[in-house]
Design a protein around this motif. Sequence first.
Motif, mmCIF file in Angstrom:
data_model
loop_
_atom_site.group_PDB
_atom_site.id
_atom_site.type_symbol
_atom_site.label_atom_id
_atom_site.label_comp_id
_atom_site.label_asym_id
_atom_site.label_seq_id
_atom_site.Cartn_x
_atom_site.Cartn_y
_atom_site.Cartn_z
ATOM 1 N N THR A 51 47.560 73.032 50.727
ATOM 2 C CA THR A 51 46.576 73.729 49.900
ATOM 3 C C THR A 51 45.742 74.651 50.776
ATOM 4 O O THR A 51 45.767 74.563 52.006
ATOM 5 N N ARG B 182 41.654 76.480 50.871
ATOM 6 C CA ARG B 182 40.321 76.434 50.284
ATOM 7 C C ARG B 182 40.032 77.756 49.579
ATOM 8 O O ARG B 182 40.326 78.843 50.098
ATOM 9 N N GLU C 155 37.772 73.862 44.294
ATOM 10 C CA GLU C 155 37.713 73.970 45.749
ATOM 11 C C GLU C 155 39.040 74.359 46.384
ATOM 12 O O GLU C 155 39.071 75.079 47.382
ATOM 13 N N TYR C 156 40.173 73.901 45.798
ATOM 14 C CA TYR C 156 41.462 74.135 46.441
ATOM 15 C C TYR C 156 42.472 74.758 45.472
ATOM 16 O O TYR C 156 42.424 74.541 44.269
ATOM 17 N N ASP D 218 48.929 76.518 48.426
ATOM 18 C CA ASP D 218 49.117 77.565 49.427
ATOM 19 C C ASP D 218 50.498 78.202 49.235
ATOM 20 O O ASP D 218 51.525 77.586 49.524
ATOM 21 N N ARG E 212 45.929 68.158 49.180
ATOM 22 C CA ARG E 212 46.821 68.087 50.333
ATOM 23 C C ARG E 212 47.358 66.679 50.530
ATOM 24 O O ARG E 212 48.498 66.500 50.948
#
Length: 546
Positions: free
Chosen positions: A3, A5, A19-20, A23, A114
Amino acid sequence: MSTIRVTDPNDFFSGLLSEYAWDITSSKEITYSIPNAGSRFTFGYGGGEPDNWDPLRGPQIQAFESILELVESYTQIDFVEVNESFFNYGTIRIAFSQLVEDDNSGAWAYYPARFGEEGGDIWLNPGNYQEDAVEGSWLFSTIIHELGHALGLSHSFEADWPFPEVPTEFDSSQYTIMSYTDGPDYHHDDYPTTFMPLDIAALQYMYGVNNEYNNSDTVYTFTNSTVIQTIWDAGGTDVFDFSSVTSGGIEANLGQGQYSSVGVYSGGPQSRTNNLAVAYGTEIENLIGSNNGDQLIGNELNNRIEGRGGDDWIQALTGANMVDGGGGTDTVVLAGNSADWTWDFSINTGSGNGIARYLDTSDQIELVNVETIKFDDSEKSFAAILAENSPEPEVVAMVVDPDEYLWDNDLISVEEVLVSAEDAQVYRLYMGALNRIPDQDGLAWWAEQINQGRLLESMAAGFYWSEEFQTLADADSNGQVSSNELLDHLYATVLEREVDEEGYGWWLEQLTTGSYSEEKVLTDFTQSNEYVMLSLNTVAAFEFLS
């Protein structure tokens, strides 16, 4: 899956961020899988959802995958299915869990994480197990909502640190699928079938923009059954086409983040309101209305807006625009005062054509079949504006001793050449009937007939039944000139103007009842005061076909 931020862009959609996010910087793929009898969940998973769970049924899987395709159309994500097994499963999983029903919840999902197996997973209430999740249903909308969580969208009404809440005025399903509040104009059991404008903007911020989706010329066709949805389009010259809507007038707006009202609720006559949105970043260039009275609003692009039938209210914004009101009595709204606009009628073709230009900008609008123009300070008919801006034709000839009826008066040219009343009458018949100036021998023969006492109406009969006239006026080429075709020809060729309904109706009644013959109507049009003055310069010049 890793992930990243999420940072706050301080934008209108910030309240939907968490928040995440997943990725996808190195690979656009996010895997998903559908749990089955061979699936495994780790010990201590989440809140214990796998303790009593059921897999999705076939129609539910199809619905879920269609929603994944929606997200792919907005973003750069590429969802890839993996076949779930004891050792293999996707980043996003979806199933039913008894725990959700025991908690009196409709569904829930886990944010991107994550660590931990549950990140990205969606759990539904098994009380809805028998529902097929058809588009527009509560279950379909709920899956969209939960997938939003699985991708990192938060509730609109909760401030998920470090992000704010969505402003109250946007906290409804009209603006975001992540709200628990129905859109102010939506029925309680009417649900979005797509992510809504704020959602799409937030997803594109986190996962990039799909600039390939519908990036060619696309026509979006809408009907009476148009559902709650948001249109994302990446490019091309596109059209919103409402011509198939028969349920009543529509309200259409091409602006980004704006809404259109189109169609009716299923099973009832009540019209939908604000059910069709344009995503931020989407550019729709052209608009076709229904055959009812519509409200049509363009955008800052070069728009072509067609009103079609009905009495339409049309607003074109900046750019080089073209508006065709179509049938009905149509009003176009122009920004600013009437003095801010200049007019060009050099393209006038008899359908009410004109180009209006705004101040010293490049903004302009071409108007066709528009009856009324509304400015900030006034409202004027198109005919009045045409009259105000059209130069008076230069008169180079005169009627000698004009009285109440001008047809039997001599004419005199600017060179003081006299044209007898009889010659002028024949000349006008040639021009009005055959749409040409006469040949000299023909005019001389007919003028002699008039001088010998032949009635002008008898001459008109000869013109009417000539092959030349019949070919000109027989618009549908069926070998017969109807009363309507005769009048259409006379209005266009003799008077050179649009039909006035009252006058046209009167002439048509005289013809259909037999009160007037075709030759009398032809005579009356070509010898009317209106046509005497329209043709004055040409007739007085007294030129002939070579």
